[in-house]
Design a protein around this motif. Structure first.
Motif, PDB file in Angstrom:
ATOM      1  N   GLN A  36       0.826  -1.203   0.000  1.00 22.83           N
ATOM      2  CA  GLN A  36       0.000   0.000   0.000  1.00 22.83           C
ATOM      3  C   GLN A  36       0.863   1.257   0.000  1.00 22.83           C
ATOM      4  O   GLN A  36       0.572   2.228  -0.709  1.00 22.83           O
ATOM      5  CB  GLN A  36      -0.924   0.020   1.218  1.00 22.83           C
ATOM      6  CG  GLN A  36      -2.034  -0.986   1.157  1.00 22.83           C
ATOM      7  CD  GLN A  36      -2.845  -1.017   2.445  1.00 22.83           C
ATOM      8  OE1 GLN A  36      -2.345  -0.677   3.510  1.00 22.83           O
ATOM      9  NE2 GLN A  36      -4.091  -1.440   2.340  1.00 22.83           N
ATOM     10  N   TRP A  40       0.794   4.173  -2.994  1.00 27.92           N
ATOM     11  CA  TRP A  40       0.490   5.581  -2.786  1.00 27.92           C
ATOM     12  C   TRP A  40       1.684   6.461  -3.145  1.00 27.92           C
ATOM     13  O   TRP A  40       1.509   7.588  -3.626  1.00 27.92           O
ATOM     14  CB  TRP A  40       0.021   5.833  -1.359  1.00 27.92           C
ATOM     15  CG  TRP A  40      -1.378   5.359  -1.148  1.00 27.92           C
ATOM     16  CD1 TRP A  40      -1.790   4.306  -0.408  1.00 27.92           C
ATOM     17  CD2 TRP A  40      -2.561   5.920  -1.733  1.00 27.92           C
ATOM     18  NE1 TRP A  40      -3.153   4.175  -0.490  1.00 27.92           N
ATOM     19  CE2 TRP A  40      -3.651   5.147  -1.284  1.00 27.92           C
ATOM     20  CE3 TRP A  40      -2.799   6.995  -2.573  1.00 27.92           C
ATOM     21  CZ2 TRP A  40      -4.961   5.429  -1.664  1.00 27.92           C
ATOM     22  CZ3 TRP A  40      -4.112   7.265  -2.948  1.00 27.92           C
ATOM     23  CH2 TRP A  40      -5.166   6.492  -2.497  1.00 27.92           C
ATOM     24  N   VAL A  52       2.974  12.517   0.598  1.00 27.56           N
ATOM     25  CA  VAL A  52       2.159  11.333   0.306  1.00 27.56           C
ATOM     26  C   VAL A  52       0.910  11.302   1.180  1.00 27.56           C
ATOM     27  O   VAL A  52      -0.183  10.978   0.706  1.00 27.56           O
ATOM     28  CB  VAL A  52       2.988  10.045   0.478  1.00 27.56           C
ATOM     29  CG1 VAL A  52       2.136   8.816   0.250  1.00 27.56           C
ATOM     30  CG2 VAL A  52       4.168  10.048  -0.468  1.00 27.56           C
ATOM     31  N   VAL A  56      -2.920  11.233  -0.154  1.00 26.52           N
ATOM     32  CA  VAL A  56      -3.902  10.191   0.179  1.00 26.52           C
ATOM     33  C   VAL A  56      -5.198  10.844   0.651  1.00 26.52           C
ATOM     34  O   VAL A  56      -6.296  10.446   0.249  1.00 26.52           O
ATOM     35  CB  VAL A  56      -3.346   9.222   1.243  1.00 26.52           C
ATOM     36  CG1 VAL A  56      -4.428   8.291   1.743  1.00 26.52           C
ATOM     37  CG2 VAL A  56      -2.182   8.422   0.691  1.00 26.52           C
TER      38      VAL A  56
END
Length: 86
Positions: A36, A40, A52, A56
Motif C-alpha cells: 500500500q 500511494w 504522500v 492520500v
C-alpha cells in the motif's frame, strides 16, 4: 396523479451513507502494508506530489465525492421509480 419524490431528509441521509461507506472502504489500513505504501508513493509521484499523506487525503476526498454523486443519482432514481410504480 403527481409523481412522488424522495424527501429532502432522505436524500441527505442517502448521500451521507454513501460517502461514509465509501470512505470507510477506501481508506488505507492501519498499519499500512508495504504494498500500500508503494502504491500511494507511485500514485503521488505521477502527480508530482511529495507529501504522500496529504495526497492520500485529497485522493480519498475526491474519490469519495465522485462515488457519492454518482451513487446518489442512481439510488434516488431507483427509489423514485419504485415509489411511482404503485
Amino acid at each position: 396523479m403527481a409523481a412522488r419524490r424522495v424527501p429532502a431528509g432522505g436524500k441527505i441521509l442517502i448521500a451521507l451513507a454513501i460517502f461514509l461507506l465509501t470512505f470507510l472502504l477506501a481508506r488505507p489500513s492501519d498499519p499500512a502494508t508495504q504494498g500500500q505504501i508503494d502504491f500511494w508513493k507511485k500514485a503521488a509521484g505521477i502527480f508530482g506530489e511529495r507529501d504522500v499523506e496529504g495526497f492520500v487525503g485529497i485522493a480519498l476526498l475526491v474519490g469519495c465525492a465522485v462515488v457519492t454523486v454518482i451513487g446518489y443519482q442512481i439510488i434516488v432514481r431507483l427509489i423514485e421509480k419504485k415509489m411511482n410504480r404503485a
